[in-house]
Design an enzyme around this catalytic site. Structure first.
Site, PDB file in Angstrom:
ATOM      1  CG  ASP A 345      19.477-102.740 -96.593  1.00  0.00           C
ATOM      2  OD1 ASP A 345      18.489-102.034 -96.365  1.00  0.00           O
ATOM      3  OD2 ASP A 345      20.524-102.272 -97.073  1.00  0.00           O
ATOM      4  CG  HIS A 664      12.166-107.078 -98.055  1.00  0.00           C
ATOM      5  ND1 HIS A 664      12.450-108.361 -98.444  1.00  0.00           N
ATOM      6  CD2 HIS A 664      13.331-106.406 -98.113  1.00  0.00           C
ATOM      7  CE1 HIS A 664      13.737-108.457 -98.735  1.00  0.00           C
ATOM      8  NE2 HIS A 664      14.297-107.275 -98.529  1.00  0.00           N
ATOM      9  CG  ASP A 712       1.315-108.167 -95.988  1.00  0.00           C
ATOM     10  OD1 ASP A 712       2.496-107.782 -95.822  1.00  0.00           O
ATOM     11  OD2 ASP A 712       0.545-108.461 -95.051  1.00  0.00           O
ATOM     12  CD  GLU A 721      13.324-102.312 -98.808  1.00  0.00           C
ATOM     13  OE1 GLU A 721      14.405-102.653 -98.306  1.00  0.00           O
ATOM     14  OE2 GLU A 721      13.217-101.879 -99.969  1.00  0.00           O
TER      15      GLU A 721
END
Length: 742
Positions: A345, A664, A712, A721
């Site tokens: 994020d 991610h 993956d 992540e």
């Protein structure tokens, strides 16, 4: 830490209805095969996850059903939806959808199963009444993929109503959940390379109880050395029966080596004098690529990774230049631009950021103490500050440290001196979202004692390392650190809530005794004020350290800076560090794959960071003793991360044939949009997480042996992540291995 948003109706509206019903061939095949369930939590016994609903249709679990309030006034069926993502489908296979539905008035809804940018597997309109009614229909998937979406579309209503679903099931496919995985060759090596003067071993999956013959081949296929394996036995974490091939005596540098056992061969690898010198740079350059509040320039990061500055208040950004607190928690705003984006994020978290900054600064202190001139070089990294007379590793750590300073509550406010725990978006953004295109409002979250002590620790360390380069900045850091320490003493039990996990990770921590000890250690090392000594009361243990558990950092700082602490304290800390390092070495040797972490049947979120952090402890033991056993164990830890593991997977982007590249992340989302890049070389994936804490893992890793609970895939945030405190650990270890090759 981050989660994903649904990919929404972009692929689903409008769609063509495919032929439904079951053909005779499907009937015969279905009768012969198990009915594999593809939906998660279709009975809604307790929780809603992983189901979602449109923003205009809030939903919740009620009486064992998932119910959504559907608004009036929308136009298209897909304007209001309930759905579930990440359903795996196989091409040419039939799938049967079953569900029970009811509504507060008679309505028509549409049930759709579809992969992105593909024809719908199912698309059926059904009449729902006030009485619960069950439905069943079947369709065939024309394509294969892991990310199909099941949607119930109920938009276009002229009057509002409530829709309730229960007993949702989608069965079909020939491959059982968690099945069909192939880890390639049974010969597992470091896919990147081995040091000429270091251990060179391979792990081979082989059922034989007796040694088997291996051959080391050069790039031409000629045998360089042969030998027989040592039978390690069953590796508990993977379930593999493992042999070890040791070719450490080979000291001829070269590329294209492979190890062969029978007809099986490893991926190619190199043997080099200093293989990890490039990794030291790449793992540190990662941090420039995740800088917030500044343009990422092509001349430093390369064309693929260049992007405009994010979160500077330029539309559509709300920006980090004037960020308010969560409503009801304070009445001021702060300029908190800068720092590093934390993980997948674009939030910024003090407890993660402080540990990452500490590891970069500790790497600098290690380089200075050990005479590692390369680690002190101005010009080591591709960053704007690489010609300013300051070691680049300190320049990069400063980018985050300055952000940490901005998170401190200003004087005159009720919680003055404490530190806001985090700043991030109000809600999770979609994948991908470029930072400059993030339109979400961003908020400061309330201060916490943990965040306050993290600033006290990192600020004190900052004051120490910057004193010779920028005395004014060093004084600023020390003033902030002392202020934070006093604020934490006044409010020692202000904890970040675990429930604060929408739009950003919670990073909750309700035991801050370790943070007090760590902060006191750093403050004493910098100030020599004996008032801090009595608060240094944690000890390094086999639990190691993480953002939540920082007590071990006290001993690591003491042994790194022995002249700054009382001699008895140094002697005791050295003894403990060596004992813990010895335990990690034993754990590594006890396994078929050289992980210096020996989980008790459980691999945690970010398990690769545990590997790297434990390697840091072992490397510190080497710095104390210069015993080769420790250096060798660090090198073998990198063997594990670079492919000598149960998955035959290098977890570092750009390093190895089978290297992670779909981590991610909202910026580097090549798996979703091929116009975007993969993560940059040197990015460390989180690694196996046996708790399976995301839908992709829950769908595709069912029954995985703990050491193989990894995929993956960009949507597997719990296994794949990337994060600043994971890459800082990799960068530290890479710096050590590059230096130890001198």
């Amino acid at each position: 830490m981050s989660h994903r948003a649904r990919w929404g109706a972009v692929f689903l509206a409008p769609v063509l209805t495919v032929a439904l019903g079951t053909t005779p061939a499907h009937t015969a095949r279905a009768a012969a095969e198990p009915a594999y369930e593809r939906v998660l939590n279709g009975t809604f016994d307790t929780v809603k996850s992983p189901w979602w609903s449109s923003a205009n249709s809030p939903s919740a679990v009620s009486l064992g059903r998932l119910c959504a309030d559907v608004p009036a006034g929308t136009v298209n069926p897909w304007d209001s939806m309930i759905g579930q993502n990440d359903i795996p489908l196989e091409a040419g296979r039939p799938y049967t959808l079953r569900f029970t539905a009811s509504a507060t008035r008679d309505v028509s809804i549409r049930a759709v199963v579809q992969l992105p940018a593909a024809p719908a597997t199912l698309n059926k309109t059904v009449a729902v009444t006030t009485a619960p009614k069950s439905f069943q229909f079947t369709g065939t998937s024309t394509t294969a993929g892991l990310h199909a979406q099941l949607q119930f579309q109920q938009g276009g209503a002229t009057q509002p109503f409530t829709l309730c679903l229960d007993d949702v099931s989608l069965t079909g496919g020939a491959i059982a959940p968690g099945g069909g995985r192939d880890f390639g060759s049974p010969v597992r090596t470091n896919q990147y390379g081995y040091a000429v003067h270091g251990p060179k071993k391979a792990s081979i999956v082989n059922s034989s109880t007796k040694p088997v013959r291996w051959r080391l081949l050069d790039a031409s296929g000629a045998a360089v050395k042969t030998g027989r394996t040592e039978v390690q036995g069953t590796d508990t974490a993977s379930g593999d029966h493992v042999h070890i091939a040791d070719f450490s005596s080979v000291r001829k540098a070269g590329t294209g080596y492979t190890l062969a056992v029978g007809d099986a061969s490893s991926y190619p690898f190199a043997i080099a004098d200093n293989p990890y010198s490039p990794l030291r740079k790449d793992a540190l350059d990662y941090f420039y690529a995740v800088r917030s509040g500044t343009p990422i320039e092509a001349r430093y990061a390369g064309d693929a990774y260049a992007r405009p500055a994010g979160h500077l208040g330029v539309a559509p950004n709300k920006g980090d230049t004037d960020v308010p607190c969560l409503p009801g928690t304070c009445d001021y705003s702060l300029d908190v631009q800068g720092g590093w984006y934390d993980a997948g994020d674009q939030g910024k978290y003090v407890v993660n950021g402080a540990l990452a900054a500490w590891q970069l600064m500790d790497s600098y202190e290690r380089s200075r103490g050990q005479g590692d001139t390369a680690g002190l070089r101005d010009g080591l990294l591709s960053i704007p500050e690489n010609d300013n007379g300051v070691p680049d590793v300190l320049d990069e750590s400063r980018w985050e440290t300055e952000f940490l300073l901005k998170m401190q509550v200003p004087a005159g406010e009720p919680l003055a001196g404490m530190v806001h725990h985090k700043i991030h978006d109000l809600a999770w953004t979609a994948l991908p979202t470029q930072p400059e295109k993030d339109s979400q409002p961003r908020y400061l979250h309330p201060p916490s004692t943990a965040a306050t002590l993290n600033l006290a620790a990192a600020g004190a360390q900052c004051a120490r390392v910057w004193a010779r380069y920028d005395a004014a900045f060093a004084r600023t850091c020390l003033t902030a650190a002392k202020t934070a320490w006093k604020a934490a003493l006044a409010r020692p039990d202000v904890y970040a809530p675990s429930s604060s996990s929408v739009g950003g990770g919670a990073y909750a921590d309700t035991d801050v005794t370790d943070e007090f000890s760590w902060a006191a250690t750093e403050l004493y090392a910098t100030t020599h004020d004996r008032a801090y000594l009595s608060r240094i009361d944690t000890r390094i243990t086999s639990a190691g350290f993480s953002w939540r558990d920082t007590g071990a950092l006290a001993d690591l700082t003491v042994v790194r800076l022995p002249s700054r602490f009382p001699a008895p304290m140094v002697a005791a800390a050295r003894k403990r560090v060596l004992a813990v390092a010895d335990g990690f070495v034993r754990d590594q040797r006890a396994q078929g794959y050289p992980n210096p972490s020996l989980p008790a049947g459980v691999y945690v979120w970010g398990s690769n960071s545990v590997t790297a952090n434990n390697a840091l402890v072992i490397a510190t033991a080497y710095d104390i003793t210069h015993r080769d056993v420790y250096r060798g164990a660090v090198l073998e830890s990198l063997d594990y991360l670079f492919g000598r593991n149960a998955l035959n997977q290098s977890f570092v982007t750009g390093y190895g044939t089978q290297a992670s590249h779909n981590q991610h992340n909202r910026i580097w989302a090549n798996q979703i949009d091929p116009k975007l890049p993969t993560p940059p070389p040197g990015s460390l994936a989180g690694g196996p997480d046996s708790a399976l804490q995301d839908p992709v893992a829950q769908q595709n890793l069912v029954g995985c042996a703990p050491a193989t609970c990894y995929i993956d895939d960009i949507y597997s945030y719990s296994t794949n992540e990337i994060a600043i405190n994971w890459n800082s650990a990799l960068a530290w270890v890479a710096g050590f291995t590059a230096d130890s090759a001198r």
